[in-house]
Motif scaffolding. Sequence first.
Motif, PDB file in Angstrom:
ATOM      1  N   VAL A  67      -6.093  10.350   2.943  1.00  0.00           N
ATOM      2  CA  VAL A  67      -6.716  11.275   3.887  1.00  0.00           C
ATOM      3  C   VAL A  67      -7.189  10.369   4.971  1.00  0.00           C
ATOM      4  CG1 VAL A  67      -8.546  12.887   4.174  1.00  0.00           C
ATOM      5  CG2 VAL A  67      -7.409  13.029   2.186  1.00  0.00           C
ATOM      6  N   SER A  68      -6.998  10.795   6.219  1.00  0.00           N
ATOM      7  CA  SER A  68      -7.434   9.822   7.329  1.00  0.00           C
ATOM      8  C   SER A  68      -8.858   9.708   7.169  1.00  0.00           C
ATOM      9  CB  SER A  68      -7.112  10.647   8.442  1.00  0.00           C
ATOM     10  OG  SER A  68      -7.373   9.784   9.773  1.00  0.00           O
ATOM     11  N   GLY A  69      -9.381   8.310   7.260  1.00  0.00           N
ATOM     12  CA  GLY A  69     -10.621   7.842   7.367  1.00  0.00           C
ATOM     13  C   GLY A  69     -11.481   8.084   6.177  1.00  0.00           C
ATOM     14  N   GLN A  70     -10.556   8.344   5.047  1.00  0.00           N
ATOM     15  CA  GLN A  70     -11.155   8.184   3.742  1.00  0.00           C
ATOM     16  C   GLN A  70     -10.547   7.573   2.736  1.00  0.00           C
ATOM     17  OE1 GLN A  70     -12.120  12.386   2.581  1.00  0.00           O
ATOM     18  NE2 GLN A  70     -12.183  13.040   4.807  1.00  0.00           N
ATOM     19  N   MET A  71     -10.015   6.436   3.056  1.00  0.00           N
ATOM     20  CA  MET A  71      -9.363   5.422   2.039  1.00  0.00           C
ATOM     21  C   MET A  71     -10.085   4.946   0.793  1.00  0.00           C
ATOM     22  SD  MET A  71      -7.268   1.804   2.786  1.00  0.00           S
ATOM     23  CE  MET A  71      -8.946   1.011   3.245  1.00  0.00           C
ATOM     24  N   THR A  72      -9.688   5.239  -0.439  1.00  0.00           N
ATOM     25  CA  THR A  72     -10.534   4.911  -1.418  1.00  0.00           C
ATOM     26  C   THR A  72     -10.010   3.742  -2.094  1.00  0.00           C
ATOM     27  OG1 THR A  72      -9.111   6.257  -2.854  1.00  0.00           O
ATOM     28  CG2 THR A  72     -10.797   7.374  -1.890  1.00  0.00           C
ATOM     29  N   ALA A  73     -10.750   3.200  -3.089  1.00  0.00           N
ATOM     30  CA  ALA A  73     -10.222   1.878  -4.068  1.00  0.00           C
ATOM     31  C   ALA A  73      -9.008   2.724  -4.741  1.00  0.00           C
ATOM     32  CB  ALA A  73     -11.360   1.782  -4.921  1.00  0.00           C
ATOM     33  N   ASP A  74      -9.300   3.786  -5.263  1.00  0.00           N
ATOM     34  CA  ASP A  74      -7.770   4.194  -5.835  1.00  0.00           C
ATOM     35  C   ASP A  74      -6.596   4.129  -5.120  1.00  0.00           C
ATOM     36  OD1 ASP A  74      -9.242   4.566  -8.390  1.00  0.00           O
ATOM     37  OD2 ASP A  74      -9.313   6.841  -8.123  1.00  0.00           O
ATOM     38  N   ASN A  75      -6.566   4.349  -3.790  1.00  0.00           N
ATOM     39  CA  ASN A  75      -5.666   4.454  -2.700  1.00  0.00           C
ATOM     40  C   ASN A  75      -5.035   2.960  -2.626  1.00  0.00           C
ATOM     41  OD1 ASN A  75      -7.281   6.456  -0.487  1.00  0.00           O
ATOM     42  ND2 ASN A  75      -5.682   7.196  -2.042  1.00  0.00           N
ATOM     43  N   VAL A  76      -5.943   2.277  -2.474  1.00  0.00           N
ATOM     44  CA  VAL A  76      -5.796   0.572  -2.412  1.00  0.00           C
ATOM     45  C   VAL A  76      -4.929   0.091  -3.737  1.00  0.00           C
ATOM     46  CG1 VAL A  76      -6.577  -1.736  -2.073  1.00  0.00           C
ATOM     47  CG2 VAL A  76      -7.391   0.200  -0.763  1.00  0.00           C
ATOM     48  N   ALA A  77      -5.631   0.440  -4.872  1.00  0.00           N
ATOM     49  CA  ALA A  77      -4.744   0.022  -6.054  1.00  0.00           C
ATOM     50  C   ALA A  77      -3.524   0.762  -6.191  1.00  0.00           C
ATOM     51  CB  ALA A  77      -5.743   0.529  -7.203  1.00  0.00           C
ATOM     52  N   ASP A  78      -3.185   2.113  -5.727  1.00  0.00           N
ATOM     53  CA  ASP A  78      -2.003   2.829  -6.113  1.00  0.00           C
ATOM     54  C   ASP A  78      -0.888   1.953  -5.146  1.00  0.00           C
ATOM     55  OD1 ASP A  78      -3.097   4.547  -7.948  1.00  0.00           O
ATOM     56  OD2 ASP A  78      -3.250   6.010  -6.375  1.00  0.00           O
ATOM     57  N   GLN A  79      -1.391   1.556  -3.815  1.00  0.00           N
ATOM     58  CA  GLN A  79      -0.503   0.983  -3.002  1.00  0.00           C
ATOM     59  C   GLN A  79      -0.057  -0.593  -3.495  1.00  0.00           C
ATOM     60  OE1 GLN A  79       0.384   2.962  -0.334  1.00  0.00           O
ATOM     61  NE2 GLN A  79       1.124   1.331   1.296  1.00  0.00           N
ATOM     62  N   ALA A  80      -1.173  -1.098  -3.835  1.00  0.00           N
ATOM     63  CA  ALA A  80      -0.690  -2.536  -4.292  1.00  0.00           C
ATOM     64  C   ALA A  80       0.278  -2.521  -5.557  1.00  0.00           C
ATOM     65  CB  ALA A  80      -2.208  -3.053  -4.956  1.00  0.00           C
ATOM     66  N   LYS A  81      -0.176  -1.368  -6.490  1.00  0.00           N
ATOM     67  CA  LYS A  81       0.798  -1.445  -7.326  1.00  0.00           C
ATOM     68  C   LYS A  81       2.145  -0.841  -7.060  1.00  0.00           C
ATOM     69  CE  LYS A  81       1.590   1.224 -11.867  1.00  0.00           C
ATOM     70  NZ  LYS A  81       1.290   2.416 -12.608  1.00  0.00           N
ATOM     71  N   LEU A 105      -4.067  -4.340   4.537  1.00  0.00           N
ATOM     72  CA  LEU A 105      -5.161  -5.194   4.776  1.00  0.00           C
ATOM     73  C   LEU A 105      -6.208  -5.292   3.599  1.00  0.00           C
ATOM     74  CD1 LEU A 105      -5.920  -4.765   8.540  1.00  0.00           C
ATOM     75  CD2 LEU A 105      -4.454  -7.034   7.526  1.00  0.00           C
ATOM     76  N   ALA A 106      -6.462  -4.079   3.236  1.00  0.00           N
ATOM     77  CA  ALA A 106      -7.503  -4.146   1.979  1.00  0.00           C
ATOM     78  C   ALA A 106      -6.870  -4.633   0.749  1.00  0.00           C
ATOM     79  CB  ALA A 106      -7.719  -2.557   1.657  1.00  0.00           C
ATOM     80  N   ILE A 107      -5.690  -4.288   0.656  1.00  0.00           N
ATOM     81  CA  ILE A 107      -4.898  -5.280  -0.558  1.00  0.00           C
ATOM     82  C   ILE A 107      -5.008  -6.789  -0.265  1.00  0.00           C
ATOM     83  CG2 ILE A 107      -2.651  -5.839  -1.750  1.00  0.00           C
ATOM     84  CD1 ILE A 107      -1.949  -2.879  -0.970  1.00  0.00           C
ATOM     85  N   GLN A 108      -4.763  -7.231   0.617  1.00  0.00           N
ATOM     86  CA  GLN A 108      -4.850  -8.807   1.033  1.00  0.00           C
ATOM     87  C   GLN A 108      -6.526  -9.127   0.716  1.00  0.00           C
ATOM     88  OE1 GLN A 108      -1.979 -10.161   1.029  1.00  0.00           O
ATOM     89  NE2 GLN A 108      -1.577  -7.972   1.089  1.00  0.00           N
ATOM     90  N   GLN A 109      -7.244  -8.264   1.156  1.00  0.00           N
ATOM     91  CA  GLN A 109      -8.970  -8.731   0.994  1.00  0.00           C
ATOM     92  C   GLN A 109      -9.233  -8.855  -0.362  1.00  0.00           C
ATOM     93  OE1 GLN A 109     -10.777  -6.046   3.568  1.00  0.00           O
ATOM     94  NE2 GLN A 109     -10.697  -7.401   5.270  1.00  0.00           N
ATOM     95  N   SER A 110      -8.775  -7.669  -1.170  1.00  0.00           N
ATOM     96  CA  SER A 110      -9.051  -7.746  -2.659  1.00  0.00           C
ATOM     97  C   SER A 110      -8.447  -9.089  -3.374  1.00  0.00           C
ATOM     98  CB  SER A 110      -8.483  -6.659  -3.275  1.00  0.00           C
ATOM     99  OG  SER A 110      -7.153  -6.362  -3.304  1.00  0.00           O
TER     100      SER A 110
END
Length: 112
Positions: A67-81, A105-110
Motif C-alpha cells: 500500500v502506497s506510503g505504508q510499507m511494512t517489515a513483512d513487505n520488505v521480507a517478502d521482497q527480499a525472499k 533500499l530497505a532490503i539493502q539497509q537491513s
Amino acid sequence: MEIRQISEDYSVTGQIALEDVAQIKAAGIKSVICNRPDGEQVDQPTQDAVRAAVEAAGLTFRYIPVVSGQMTADNVADQAKALEELPAPILAYCRSGTRCTNLFLAIQQSKA
C-alpha cells in the motif's frame, strides 16, 4: 514504459500494460514482481491479468502488494525472499516504481 535499472539484476518501472510484456521479455527480464495492490486505479490491469501475460511469455511472476506510503517489515521480507528465489534479472513495478525502489533500499539497509 521506462525501465530504470537499480542494480545489476533489479530494475523498476511504473504500471505495466499487458502489451508491455513482449518488450519486458525482449529486454532479457526473467521475472516480474507486482508491488501494486489491485484496485488502486480503475484502469489498471489486475495482477491476475498481468500474471497470465507474464507467464504466457515464459517469465516468472510474484505478487507482493504494498500500500502506497505504508510499507511494512513483512513487505520488505517478502521482497527480499523473492529477490533470492526468482530468476534474475527481475523487474518490479508499482504505480511509478517508487515503492519498488524503496523496497530495494530497505532490503539493502537491513543487510548493513
